[in-house]
Motif scaffolding. Structure first.
Motif, short mmCIF file in Angstrom:
data_model
loop_
_atom_site.label_atom_id
_atom_site.label_comp_id
_atom_site.label_asym_id
_atom_site.label_seq_id
_atom_site.Cartn_x
_atom_site.Cartn_y
_atom_site.Cartn_z
N LEU A 141 -1.66 6.75 7.49
CA LEU A 141 -2.78 7.71 7.31
C LEU A 141 -4.12 7.04 6.50
O LEU A 141 -5.29 7.15 7.10
CB LEU A 141 -2.60 8.95 6.46
CG LEU A 141 -1.53 9.95 6.97
CD1 LEU A 141 -1.16 11.06 6.05
CD2 LEU A 141 -2.05 10.50 8.13
N LEU A 142 -3.82 6.10 5.46
CA LEU A 142 -4.85 5.47 4.87
C LEU A 142 -5.61 4.71 5.88
O LEU A 142 -6.86 4.59 5.71
CB LEU A 142 -4.28 4.51 3.98
CG LEU A 142 -3.89 5.28 2.54
CD1 LEU A 142 -2.94 4.47 1.41
CD2 LEU A 142 -5.05 5.84 1.80
N PRO A 149 0.76 -1.27 0.02
CA PRO A 149 -0.14 0.00 0.08
C PRO A 149 0.88 1.08 -0.03
O PRO A 149 1.76 1.20 0.67
CB PRO A 149 -0.88 -0.12 1.33
CG PRO A 149 -0.72 -1.54 1.70
CD PRO A 149 0.40 -2.02 1.16
N ALA A 150 0.32 2.45 -0.96
CA ALA A 150 1.03 3.42 -0.89
C ALA A 150 2.52 3.46 -1.24
O ALA A 150 3.42 4.13 -0.75
CB ALA A 150 0.92 4.51 0.44
N LYS A 208 -6.07 5.02 9.17
CA LYS A 208 -6.96 5.78 10.00
C LYS A 208 -8.02 6.45 9.08
O LYS A 208 -9.25 6.41 9.94
CB LYS A 208 -6.01 7.08 10.44
CG LYS A 208 -5.03 6.91 11.48
CD LYS A 208 -4.21 8.00 11.83
CE LYS A 208 -2.99 7.58 12.81
NZ LYS A 208 -2.04 8.35 13.03
N LEU A 209 -8.03 6.62 7.77
CA LEU A 209 -9.18 7.14 7.16
C LEU A 209 -9.84 6.09 6.91
O LEU A 209 -11.12 6.25 6.19
CB LEU A 209 -8.46 7.77 5.91
CG LEU A 209 -7.74 9.09 6.07
CD1 LEU A 209 -6.98 9.80 4.99
CD2 LEU A 209 -8.77 10.17 6.53
N ARG A 210 -9.72 4.87 6.92
CA ARG A 210 -10.78 3.80 6.66
C ARG A 210 -11.17 3.18 8.03
O ARG A 210 -12.17 2.50 7.70
CB ARG A 210 -9.69 2.59 5.77
CG ARG A 210 -9.32 3.04 4.36
CD ARG A 210 -9.13 1.67 3.74
NE ARG A 210 -8.70 2.05 2.39
CZ ARG A 210 -9.42 2.43 1.43
NH1 ARG A 210 -10.81 2.66 1.63
NH2 ARG A 210 -8.90 2.78 0.12
N SER A 211 -10.59 3.42 8.95
CA SER A 211 -10.99 2.62 10.25
C SER A 211 -12.19 3.33 10.80
O SER A 211 -12.66 4.51 10.38
CB SER A 211 -10.01 2.66 11.17
OG SER A 211 -9.51 3.99 11.64
N HIS A 216 4.30 6.32 6.29
CA HIS A 216 3.54 7.39 6.78
C HIS A 216 2.20 7.49 6.14
O HIS A 216 1.30 7.63 6.68
CB HIS A 216 4.34 8.74 6.67
CG HIS A 216 3.49 9.80 6.91
ND1 HIS A 216 3.16 10.16 8.31
CD2 HIS A 216 3.17 11.07 6.33
CE1 HIS A 216 2.42 11.38 8.21
NE2 HIS A 216 2.41 11.84 6.91
N LEU A 217 2.30 7.15 4.86
CA LEU A 217 0.90 7.40 3.99
C LEU A 217 0.05 5.99 4.39
O LEU A 217 -1.10 6.35 4.45
CB LEU A 217 1.28 7.52 2.44
CG LEU A 217 1.89 8.81 2.07
CD1 LEU A 217 2.44 8.63 0.54
CD2 LEU A 217 1.11 10.16 2.14
#
Lengths: 416, 62
Positions: free
Chosen positions: B56-57, B46-47, B59-62, B52-53
């Motif tokens: 973030l991904l 992923p990414a 956190k933005l999916r959880s 780091h990215l």
């Protein structure tokens, strides 16, 4: 995150619910009151004269002469370097422009109204192919054609569109897709369909037979005339999806020949930029990669909305022209883009893919996670001012734009 | 290793290989050129492996 999924569904709902209608052609200053004397709008994200590429400089100096702000191209260049002109992106004023995308007060612009949400978008009229202002051309032939567009074609199209009560673009574009257009590098079907609807109104409102003949001859010889309609329609649709808190759907992709820029619904007007990539494609005889300028133009709004390279499966005839491989591979581009979007558009379907809707609503999370960048079909401009188009091809949006956007979006969501 | 496990191991060695390849497609291509059955799974970190990215991904999916 539930809030993001809901916001993205709302963004997709707005994109799909929009009804773009071509309603008028008016001088740009009338459509955009902020467009005053010596103000020049351009394609892509914000850019100062010092960093402008050759074709954009060519268009800027040409339009300064056209508007009467400079006596010669050299005079215009000196004035630009001295700060005599104010430069702004088209996107800051609800407008878009192909390639250099230069828009100034007296140029006629097409007005597309999104009848579902009431917002309007604007785009200059297509000049044809070859040596034209949008590719950096700026000699007497280019400027004379612009004057004819301003004095004859623009007013005639405005009268005709008003006579029709507006031409609904969504169904027209659906038919164009079924006839092999992807509406970025192939517009022959949509241009023909448009002329079929416009011709009676042009005839009914023409000021003379000679003027009518001149307008129809110009329209009939320009396979790409509809591109600017598709761009304005896309801008009108995507603007309705802007500014939704919690949405990570891309609402703008554009380039100015130096930088590529994107905007994301949930981060508002903020730009995320990276150096523009070099297109790969097929060159006209006598030209090659050494002549090419990096990616340029607001026309990537077409891909942002799900057409162009995203709808390549509908237009296998254009794949070879763009150097994208065999016609049978066209659907591979559409399938790849389907992996980075939140949905599909049931109003715009592709027969060759069992009437699947075009991939719609680029999700920055899916781009960053997969490393699959949006693909854009594009014309290629000569790197020097004054030459014009030298080829056509394809280009990928820089991943850096999406990575920056992801970080800003995470901050806006309070998780960074 | 009990008798069951030993039996599985012997079967694996006795039968033609059946391969699932994840990641670099070149390995799958090589195996296919040898005439063996191979299924390739397209996968990248992923990414692009940027921690780091990727964080973030998550956190933005959880």
């Amino acid at each position: 995150m539930k809030r993001i999924e809901e916001a993205n569904r709302e963004a997709l709902r707005r994109i799909l619910a929009g009804e773009p209608v071509g309603v008028d052609v008016v001088p740009a200053a009338q459509a955009i009151p902020a467009l005053g004397e010596r103000t020049i709008l351009h394609a892509g994200p914000p850019l100062a004269w010092e960093r402008m590429c050759g074709p954009l400089r060519g268009a800027v100096t040409g339009i300064a002469v056209f508007e009467g702000w400079a006596n010669t191209l050299d005079d215009a260049e000196r004035q630009a370097a001295a700060g005599a002109f104010a430069f702004h992106p088209n996107h800051h004023f609800g407008a878009v422009g192909p390639m250099a995308g230069v828009t100034t007060a007296s140029q006629p612009v097409l007005v597309v109204e999104n009848r579902t949400f009431g917002n309007r978008a604007f785009c200059t009229l297509n000049e044809g192919l070859g040596k034209v202002l949008r590719y950096g051309g700026n000699d007497a032939e280019v400027l004379d054609r612009l004057r004819w567009i301003r004095d004859v074609l623009g007013p005639a199209l405005g009268r005709a569109l008003r006579e029709t009560g507006g031409i609904a673009l969504k169904p027209l574009m659906a038919r164009g897709l079924a006839m092999g257009d992807e509406m970025h590098q192939r517009n022959v079907a949509c241009s023909s369909l448009l002329v079929r609807q416009l011709a009676p109104a042009l005839a009914a409102t023409a000021r003379s037979g000679a003027e009518l003949v001149a307008c129809l001859t110009f329209l009939g010889a320009n396979d790409m005339f509809f591109l600017n309609f598709a761009m304005a329609a896309a801008k009108a649709l995507m603007d309705a999806a802007a500014g939704i808190a919690g949405s990570c759907v891309v609402t703008v992709m554009c380039r100015n020949g130096t930088d590529f820029g994107i905007r994301v619904s949930g981060t508002g007007d903020q730009w995320f930029t990276a150096p523009a990539e070099m297109p790969t494609g097929i060159y006209f005889p006598g030209f090659g990669e050494r002549d090419a300028n990096p990616d340029i133009g607001d026309s990537a709004i077409v891909e942002t909305m799900g057409l162009g390279a995203f709808a390549m499966a509908a237009a296998p005839a254009v794949v070879d022209f763009l150097g994208g491989g065999r016609a049978s591979q066209a659907s591979a581009f559409t399938r790849a883009m389907a992996g980075i979007v939140v949905g599909a558009n049931p109003a715009w379907t592709i027969a060759a893919m069992d009437f699947a809707g075009v991939p719609t609503g680029i999700d920055i999370r899916l781009v960053v996670e997969s490393g699959v960048a949006p693909i854009i079909n594009t014309g290629i401009a000569h790197r020097e001012p004054g030459v014009g188009q030298v080829g056509a091809g394809m280009v990928k949006a820089p991943l850096r734009c999406f990575e920056q956007a992801l970080v800003a979006f995470a901050q806006a969501m309070g998780v960074a | 290793m009990d008798a069951h496990d030993r039996n599985i191991a012997n079967t694996l060695l006795a039968a033609p290989p059946r391969v699932i390849n994840i990641g670099l497609e070149l390995f799958a291509t090589d195996i296919a050129q040898q005439g063996a059955a191979v299924v390739h799974v397209q996968w990248v970190p992923p990414a692009g492996g940027n921690a780091h990215l990727a964080g973030l991904l998550d956190k933005l999916r959880s």
